[in-house]
Design a protein around this motif. Structure first.
Motif, PDB file in Angstrom:
ATOM      1  N   THR A 431       7.361  -4.816  -3.526  1.00 29.14           N
ATOM      2  CA  THR A 431       7.149  -3.214  -3.634  1.00 29.14           C
ATOM      3  C   THR A 431       8.206  -2.232  -4.005  1.00 29.14           C
ATOM      4  O   THR A 431       7.764  -1.120  -4.424  1.00 29.14           O
ATOM      5  N   VAL A 433      10.365  -0.648  -2.096  1.00 29.21           N
ATOM      6  CA  VAL A 433      10.691   0.250  -1.105  1.00 29.21           C
ATOM      7  C   VAL A 433      11.735  -0.365  -0.154  1.00 29.21           C
ATOM      8  O   VAL A 433      11.954  -1.495  -0.406  1.00 29.21           O
ATOM      9  N   SER A 481      -1.065  -7.207  -5.409  1.00 29.46           N
ATOM     10  CA  SER A 481      -1.332  -5.813  -6.129  1.00 29.46           C
ATOM     11  C   SER A 481      -1.843  -4.884  -5.027  1.00 29.46           C
ATOM     12  O   SER A 481      -1.362  -3.705  -4.946  1.00 29.46           O
ATOM     13  N   VAL A 484       1.116  -3.568  -3.060  1.00 31.21           N
ATOM     14  CA  VAL A 484       1.890  -2.650  -4.092  1.00 31.21           C
ATOM     15  C   VAL A 484       1.165  -1.166  -4.209  1.00 31.21           C
ATOM     16  O   VAL A 484       1.844  -0.385  -4.047  1.00 31.21           O
ATOM     17  N   GLN A 485      -0.231  -1.347  -4.158  1.00 35.76           N
ATOM     18  CA  GLN A 485      -0.832  -0.051  -4.227  1.00 35.76           C
ATOM     19  C   GLN A 485      -0.522   0.694  -2.959  1.00 35.76           C
ATOM     20  O   GLN A 485      -0.564   1.831  -3.079  1.00 35.76           O
ATOM     21  N   GLY A 487       1.853   0.409  -0.842  1.00 37.35           N
ATOM     22  CA  GLY A 487       3.172   1.197  -0.977  1.00 37.35           C
ATOM     23  C   GLY A 487       3.298   2.420  -1.981  1.00 37.35           C
ATOM     24  O   GLY A 487       3.974   3.257  -1.575  1.00 37.35           O
ATOM     25  N   ALA A 488       2.507   2.336  -2.875  1.00 36.33           N
ATOM     26  CA  ALA A 488       2.474   3.697  -3.754  1.00 36.33           C
ATOM     27  C   ALA A 488       1.781   4.887  -2.988  1.00 36.33           C
ATOM     28  O   ALA A 488       2.216   5.902  -3.304  1.00 36.33           O
ATOM     29  N   CYS A 489       0.800   4.580  -2.421  1.00 39.39           N
ATOM     30  CA  CYS A 489       0.256   5.544  -1.676  1.00 39.39           C
ATOM     31  C   CYS A 489       0.944   6.395  -0.484  1.00 39.39           C
ATOM     32  O   CYS A 489       1.136   7.395  -0.454  1.00 39.39           O
ATOM     33  N   THR A 491       4.425   6.363  -0.618  1.00 43.25           N
ATOM     34  CA  THR A 491       5.594   6.894  -1.246  1.00 43.25           C
ATOM     35  C   THR A 491       5.024   8.125  -1.868  1.00 43.25           C
ATOM     36  O   THR A 491       5.825   9.078  -1.911  1.00 43.25           O
ATOM     37  N   SER A 492       3.702   8.407  -2.275  1.00 44.78           N
ATOM     38  CA  SER A 492       3.017   9.831  -2.943  1.00 44.78           C
ATOM     39  C   SER A 492       3.276  10.925  -1.865  1.00 44.78           C
ATOM     40  O   SER A 492       3.298  11.888  -2.147  1.00 44.78           O
ATOM     41  N   ARG A 531      -6.138   8.370   0.249  1.00 43.24           N
ATOM     42  CA  ARG A 531      -5.724   7.657  -0.945  1.00 43.24           C
ATOM     43  C   ARG A 531      -6.263   6.328  -0.990  1.00 43.24           C
ATOM     44  O   ARG A 531      -6.226   5.741  -1.996  1.00 43.24           O
ATOM     45  N   SER A 536      -8.825   1.784  -7.210  1.00 46.18           N
ATOM     46  CA  SER A 536      -7.686   1.803  -8.054  1.00 46.18           C
ATOM     47  C   SER A 536      -7.724   0.823  -9.309  1.00 46.18           C
ATOM     48  O   SER A 536      -8.445  -0.249  -9.027  1.00 46.18           O
TER      49      SER A 536
END
Length: 623
Positions: A431, A433, A481, A484-485, A487-489, A491-492, A531, A536
């Motif tokens: 990810t 992070v 995936s 990873v998604q 982790g993006a949520c 981080t946002s 989120r 996605s």
């Protein structure tokens, strides 16, 4: 390294091409031993008058007259005059290659211009590093001898200049000829020139200015390379700085500036420096290329380059200490072999590392092409001209900025690789992070801060509860995936100063800084859940992320990061069995010493729930 380095080096190349000259040589046999200012009695018969030409003031007017070859180098001045008087001389052709070398000498009978009043003029031989240039002038019924060239210290030249020069004072009605004797180690063309004194000094100032600017730019490049060696921790930049300085010293020797200012009292070193420094430069370039490719897993190549360096050092030693005649004959084959090695190594480097190797190959091509012409001149195949006199300087001037670019790209690649390797020790490889070690470091820092400020910070642990179902339905790639998604949520919603990291068991942890209220933390948790429930494009249709969130608000009831994470993980394990609960706060009474899971049937987490109401232990939000 930045673009200004390349611009500086490019400007240095242009200045070098305009202001420098090239000659590779060694001492030739000495001329007849005639002391300076030697009076020679004129014979009774009047010599044939020298041809008279008109003179127009200007810079570097090509001289005229006759030339005579003394193949043995043993003819006396009187014998040479007799031969000229007998008509054995030939008209001077400026581009004609004269058979100097092998002990021979070239005699010139100069056709000086007719003047109507005493006129001072400057006679120059615009070829640096000449072995000897002797001028015979009639003076008061005698002959006056002035000597110049590398066999004499520059401090003893009649005119201290880059190349041999003499000051003449022409008298009205002067008809007696002036003679010039030239010796050199290899065949060359000798175009002597006349200039008025003012033009000569103006041109000399311009040449010295260009060479001075070039020296300053070279020193700047060397200094920047030394700084790059320190800042980038790469010793090859320090080696390149030393190589550039040696190249510059060689150019100073080849142009005559070194003999004029750096070693004016040493005739031996002024004569030896051009060849010695050129050999040193060639050998150092082998070492530099070896340093470039030493990490390319090619031991045969590094050993070959080291062998070429040792061969060059051997020839240099023979040239300086054993005898320069035989060693000079080895120098030219060594130069030619070195050019072939440079091109071969650069071509191999292009194959292994195209981005850096292309610039190295371009630098070696420029150096090789520029050096071919002076080599052909030393073999008597080409006359003195722009390409043969300035080719090596132009090639070296272009080589330096191209190698600067190559070094910049090489160091950038090396630095990026080191950064990636360093990131692997601090970042989660999937990810991106922070990894578990970073997580513990940030939590320890937050716990230490809470000793001074108990209300600071919060910890959010998030789990993708449907990760197993996604992997079973769509496979491992889609499951990754989804992670990873997730982790993006997370981080946002993080702000500057916050830390997003991944626990070693796969959960995400968000370490929040600052003072946050219960309402702010609830909003963060709900945004995370929302989120995750949004579709996605990275996931299959109708596939969402079911995130379970547990928040520990300040002050924490545990003073150990590992125990705090374990307590949050235990609560997440309990939430995984509740389909309608996705968010929970973890708190407990002040001063509790341990929490390690959830408490029985009511699902409360925190400290011992017997000492506080259930409402103070747990808050759930269904999303």
């Amino acid at each position: 390294m930045r673009c200004p380095s390349f611009l500086v080096a490019g400007l240095a190349g242009l200045l070098l091409a305009c202001g420098m000259a090239m000659a590779q040589e060694t001492p030739a046999s000495p001329p007849p031993q005639i002391p300076a200012e030697l009076p020679v009695e004129l014979p009774a018969p009047t010599p044939a008058p020298a041809p008279v030409v008109s003179f127009k003031p200007g810079r570097g007017v090509m001289g005229e007259g006759d030339v005579l070859v003394d193949a043995s180098g043993s003819l006396t001045f009187e014998q040479v005059r007799s031969k000229f008087d007998a008509g054995e001389g030939q008209p001077i052709l400026p581009q004609r290659i004269m058979p100097t070398g092998g002990g021979s000498a070239i005699w010139y009978r100069l056709a000086l211009p007719a003047v109507g009043e005493p006129t001072p003029l400057m006679l120059t031989v615009p070829h640096p590093n000449m072995d000897s240039v002797d001028l015979y002038r009639p003076a008061a019924g005698q002959w006056q001898l002035e000597r110049s060239g590398d066999q004499l210290a520059v401090a003893q030249w009649p005119v201290r200049h880059l190349t041999p020069a003499f000051e003449l004072l022409l008298q009205p009605g002067e008809t007696r000829p002036t003679y010039l004797r030239v010796t050199h180690n290899y065949p060359i063309s000798v175009p002597w020139q006349l200039a008025d004194r003012q033009s000569f000094h103006e041109q000399s100032k311009e040449s010295h200015l260009l060479l001075g600017v070039y020296i300053g730019l070279v020193l700047l490049i060397a200094m920047m390379s030394a700084l790059h060696a320190v800042s980038w921790r790469d010793s090859i930049h320090l080696f390149f700085a030393f190589y550039v300085l040696v190249v510059a010293a060689g150019q100073l020797a080849l142009t005559g500036l070194g003999g004029e200012f750096l070693w004016p009292g040493s005739a031996w070193w002024n004569d030896s420096a051009p060849v010695a420094l050129t050999l040193t430069t060639a050998a150092l370039l082998h070492l530099f290329l070896r340093q470039m490719v030493v990490d390319r897993d090619a031991p045969w190549l590094t050993r070959g380059l080291l062998a070429m360096t040792l061969i060059g050092a051997g020839i240099l030693t023979a040239f300086l200490f054993i005898g320069n005649k035989s060693s000079f004959n080895l120098a030219t084959p060594y130069y030619v072999g070195s050019m072939a090695v440079y091109l071969s190594v650069a071509g191999w480097y292009v194959w292994r590392r195209p981005m850096v190797g292309t610039w190295v190959l371009a630098a070696m091509v420029c150096l090789t092409v520029g050096s071919i012409f002076p080599i052909l001149r030393t073999q008597g195949l080409l006359p003195l001209g722009v390409a043969t006199q300035y080719g090596a300087q132009i090639g070296a001037a272009l080589e330096i900025p191209l190698l600067l670019v190559a070094l910049y790209l090489r160091s950038r690649e090396k630095r990026d690789n080191q950064a990636r390797v360093g990131a692997l020790t601090r970042a989660d490889p999937l990810t991106g992070v922070g990894n578990h070690r970073v997580l513990l470091q940030r939590l320890d820092s937050l716990l230490m801060r809470q000793v001074r400020d108990p209300g600071a910070g919060a910890v959010v642990r998030v789990r993708l509860s449907n990760a197993i179902e996604i992997r079973q339905d769509y496979g491992m790639e889609t499951a990754q995936s989804a992670v990873v998604q997730a982790g993006a949520c997370i981080t946002s919603v993080a702000q500057e100063g916050d830390t997003v990291a991944r626990h070693r068991d796969g959960d995400f942890v968000l370490v929040l800084q600052g003072h946050l209220t219960r309402e702010q933390l609830t909003d963060i948790g709900q945004r995370l859940i929302a989120r995750g429930l949004s579709e996605s494009p990275a996931l299959p249709p109708n596939t969402v992320l079911q995130l379970k969130v547990v928040i520990a608000e300040a002050p924490f009831q545990l003073a150990d990061a590992t125990l705090l994470l374990q307590s949050l993980g235990a609560v997440l394990g309990e939430l995984a069995g509740r389909s309608g609960t996705a968010l929970r706060f973890v708190s407990g009474p002040q001063g509790s010493n341990g929490v390690n899971g959830s408490n029985g049937s009511n699902g409360a987490s925190g400290a011992d729930t017997r000492n506080a109401p259930a409402a103070a232990q747990e808050q759930s939000a269904e999303v």
